[in-house]
Design a protein around this motif. Structure first.
Motif, PDB file in Angstrom:
ATOM      1  N   ARG A  60      -0.875  -4.124   8.517  1.00 49.49           N
ATOM      2  CA  ARG A  60      -1.744  -3.249   8.285  1.00 49.49           C
ATOM      3  C   ARG A  60      -1.491  -2.411   7.334  1.00 49.49           C
ATOM      4  O   ARG A  60      -2.193  -1.389   6.757  1.00 49.49           O
ATOM      5  CB  ARG A  60      -0.889  -2.110   9.459  1.00 49.49           C
ATOM      6  CG  ARG A  60      -1.402  -3.267  10.930  1.00 49.49           C
ATOM      7  CD  ARG A  60      -0.970  -1.331  12.563  1.00 49.49           C
ATOM      8  NE  ARG A  60       0.105  -2.277  12.182  1.00 49.49           N
ATOM      9  CZ  ARG A  60       1.516  -2.850  12.506  1.00 49.49           C
ATOM     10  NH1 ARG A  60       0.532  -3.985  13.638  1.00 49.49           N
ATOM     11  NH2 ARG A  60       2.869  -2.846  12.954  1.00 49.49           N
ATOM     12  N   GLU A  61      -0.758  -2.789   6.805  1.00 46.34           N
ATOM     13  CA  GLU A  61      -0.066  -1.653   5.169  1.00 46.34           C
ATOM     14  C   GLU A  61      -1.560  -2.670   4.091  1.00 46.34           C
ATOM     15  O   GLU A  61      -1.044  -1.587   3.491  1.00 46.34           O
ATOM     16  CB  GLU A  61       1.233  -2.231   4.236  1.00 46.34           C
ATOM     17  CG  GLU A  61       2.015  -1.636   5.597  1.00 46.34           C
ATOM     18  CD  GLU A  61       1.864   0.179   5.617  1.00 46.34           C
ATOM     19  OE1 GLU A  61       2.000   0.450   4.691  1.00 46.34           O
ATOM     20  OE2 GLU A  61       1.804   0.518   6.937  1.00 46.34           O
ATOM     21  N   LEU A  62      -1.517  -3.838   4.122  1.00 50.00           N
ATOM     22  CA  LEU A  62      -1.877  -3.835   2.959  1.00 50.00           C
ATOM     23  C   LEU A  62      -3.432  -3.670   2.751  1.00 50.00           C
ATOM     24  O   LEU A  62      -4.885  -3.106   2.579  1.00 50.00           O
ATOM     25  CB  LEU A  62      -2.393  -5.408   2.842  1.00 50.00           C
ATOM     26  CG  LEU A  62      -1.351  -6.787   2.566  1.00 50.00           C
ATOM     27  CD1 LEU A  62      -1.358  -8.122   2.768  1.00 50.00           C
ATOM     28  CD2 LEU A  62      -1.639  -6.358   1.154  1.00 50.00           C
ATOM     29  N   GLN A  63      -4.232  -3.512   4.669  1.00 51.84           N
ATOM     30  CA  GLN A  63      -5.767  -2.856   5.233  1.00 51.84           C
ATOM     31  C   GLN A  63      -5.397  -1.445   4.495  1.00 51.84           C
ATOM     32  O   GLN A  63      -6.605  -0.902   4.444  1.00 51.84           O
ATOM     33  CB  GLN A  63      -6.173  -2.846   6.773  1.00 51.84           C
ATOM     34  CG  GLN A  63      -6.197  -4.873   7.342  1.00 51.84           C
ATOM     35  CD  GLN A  63      -6.084  -4.637   8.741  1.00 51.84           C
ATOM     36  OE1 GLN A  63      -5.823  -3.629   8.889  1.00 51.84           O
ATOM     37  NE2 GLN A  63      -6.485  -5.746   9.263  1.00 51.84           N
ATOM     38  N   LYS A  64      -4.241  -0.502   4.606  1.00 54.38           N
ATOM     39  CA  LYS A  64      -5.091   0.740   4.564  1.00 54.38           C
ATOM     40  C   LYS A  64      -4.706   0.683   3.311  1.00 54.38           C
ATOM     41  O   LYS A  64      -5.354   1.687   2.780  1.00 54.38           O
ATOM     42  CB  LYS A  64      -2.964   1.771   4.756  1.00 54.38           C
ATOM     43  CG  LYS A  64      -2.435   1.789   5.933  1.00 54.38           C
ATOM     44  CD  LYS A  64      -1.961   2.210   6.451  1.00 54.38           C
ATOM     45  CE  LYS A  64      -0.993   2.229   7.654  1.00 54.38           C
ATOM     46  NZ  LYS A  64       0.237   3.179   7.556  1.00 54.38           N
ATOM     47  N   LEU A  65      -4.671  -0.270   1.889  1.00 56.50           N
ATOM     48  CA  LEU A  65      -4.560   0.425   0.844  1.00 56.50           C
ATOM     49  C   LEU A  65      -6.038  -0.378   0.422  1.00 56.50           C
ATOM     50  O   LEU A  65      -6.310  -0.525  -1.028  1.00 56.50           O
ATOM     51  CB  LEU A  65      -3.091  -0.608  -0.041  1.00 56.50           C
ATOM     52  CG  LEU A  65      -2.311   0.397   0.208  1.00 56.50           C
ATOM     53  CD1 LEU A  65      -0.769  -0.671  -0.565  1.00 56.50           C
ATOM     54  CD2 LEU A  65      -2.315   1.202  -0.020  1.00 56.50           C
ATOM     55  N   HIS A  66      -6.645  -1.261   1.751  1.00 57.54           N
ATOM     56  CA  HIS A  66      -7.531  -2.399   0.844  1.00 57.54           C
ATOM     57  C   HIS A  66      -7.411  -2.383   0.041  1.00 57.54           C
ATOM     58  O   HIS A  66      -8.643  -3.164  -0.995  1.00 57.54           O
ATOM     59  CB  HIS A  66      -8.936  -0.833   0.397  1.00 57.54           C
ATOM     60  CG  HIS A  66      -9.350   0.361   1.212  1.00 57.54           C
ATOM     61  ND1 HIS A  66     -10.035  -0.009   2.577  1.00 57.54           N
ATOM     62  CD2 HIS A  66      -8.769   1.590   1.060  1.00 57.54           C
ATOM     63  CE1 HIS A  66      -9.816   1.390   2.957  1.00 57.54           C
ATOM     64  NE2 HIS A  66      -9.330   2.365   2.375  1.00 57.54           N
ATOM     65  N   ILE A  67      -6.616  -3.519   0.561  1.00 60.05           N
ATOM     66  CA  ILE A  67      -6.210  -4.771  -0.265  1.00 60.05           C
ATOM     67  C   ILE A  67      -6.743  -6.235   0.344  1.00 60.05           C
ATOM     68  O   ILE A  67      -6.248  -6.344   1.419  1.00 60.05           O
ATOM     69  CB  ILE A  67      -4.003  -5.165  -0.423  1.00 60.05           C
ATOM     70  CG1 ILE A  67      -4.498  -3.711  -2.189  1.00 60.05           C
ATOM     71  CG2 ILE A  67      -4.666  -6.257  -1.565  1.00 60.05           C
ATOM     72  CD1 ILE A  67      -3.149  -3.697  -1.644  1.00 60.05           C
ATOM     73  N   ASP A  68      -7.902  -6.724   0.162  1.00 59.58           N
ATOM     74  CA  ASP A  68      -7.488  -7.750   0.131  1.00 59.58           C
ATOM     75  C   ASP A  68      -6.883  -9.087  -0.264  1.00 59.58           C
ATOM     76  O   ASP A  68      -7.337  -9.423  -0.960  1.00 59.58           O
ATOM     77  CB  ASP A  68      -9.600  -8.562  -0.117  1.00 59.58           C
ATOM     78  CG  ASP A  68     -10.199  -9.294   0.141  1.00 59.58           C
ATOM     79  OD1 ASP A  68      -9.176 -10.134   1.576  1.00 59.58           O
ATOM     80  OD2 ASP A  68     -11.050  -9.802   0.185  1.00 59.58           O
ATOM     81  N   ILE A  69      -6.137 -10.256   0.336  1.00 58.74           N
ATOM     82  CA  ILE A  69      -6.164 -11.012   0.234  1.00 58.74           C
ATOM     83  C   ILE A  69      -6.253 -11.972  -0.251  1.00 58.74           C
ATOM     84  O   ILE A  69      -5.800 -12.930  -1.690  1.00 58.74           O
ATOM     85  CB  ILE A  69      -4.090 -11.208   1.529  1.00 58.74           C
ATOM     86  CG1 ILE A  69      -3.242 -12.117   0.209  1.00 58.74           C
ATOM     87  CG2 ILE A  69      -5.073 -12.598   2.332  1.00 58.74           C
ATOM     88  CD1 ILE A  69      -1.871 -11.919   1.285  1.00 58.74           C
TER      89      ILE A  69
END
Length: 162
Positions: free
Chosen positions: A145-154
């Protein structure tokens, strides 16, 4: 130190020690092959008809990163590329005899690591594993969820930098 911080630091330390130990052993037995190459060989050995798209998804890498990795393995003679009669556009990979030899060594190492760790892991009850797995699931969901908030695509971020 509170228990949550202690737990996270403990997990990080376990992960680092396991990677250091196994990385050292793998370097000795699989000389000349990077961890990324070994993981790719493992995946192709386990998944017939692997292609760049499947590898990129499995490794959370860009297709460009996987293309570079498979090119190296093709040049080393560990993979071979082929096209299916059903789909002449898509390129698939399979292990060469040399790639199969590396695959077998890696499989043997995994069995040795499992055997090495079994005495410790057998000490845990089903309930203790359930608790640990519950924590891991919740924490992974939180981090996602935190990655998605920052729009980080792993897929195009962390994995390509490792």
């Amino acid at each position: 130190m509170d228990k949550s911080k202690q737990a996270l630091e403990g997990l990080w330390e376990v992960f680092q020690m396991k990677m250091a130990l196994e990385g050292h052993i793998q370097k000795e037995r699989l000389k000349g092959h990077t961890p990324s190459e070994i993981h790719c060989i493992q995946y192709v050995g386990d998944h017939p008809d692997s292609n760049v798209t499947k590898l990129a998804s499995a490794f959370r890498m860009t297709t460009g990163g996987v293309t570079k990795l498979t090119k190296k393995l093709l040049e080393k003679g560990l993979l071979e590329a082929y096209k299916s009669p059903d789909n002449r556009k898509e390129v698939y990979f399979r292990l060469t005899p040399e790639g199969q030899a590396v695959y077998r060594i890696h499989e043997q190492l995994n069995r040795e690591f499992d055997e090495r760790d079994r005495p410790v892991l057998e000490q845990f009850s089903e309930g203790e594993y359930d608790c640990l797995l519950h924590f891991i699931t919740l924490y992974n969901q939180h981090l996602n969820r935190e990655l998605q908030k920052l729009h980080i695509d792993i897929k195009s971020g962390i994995a390509d930098k490792l």
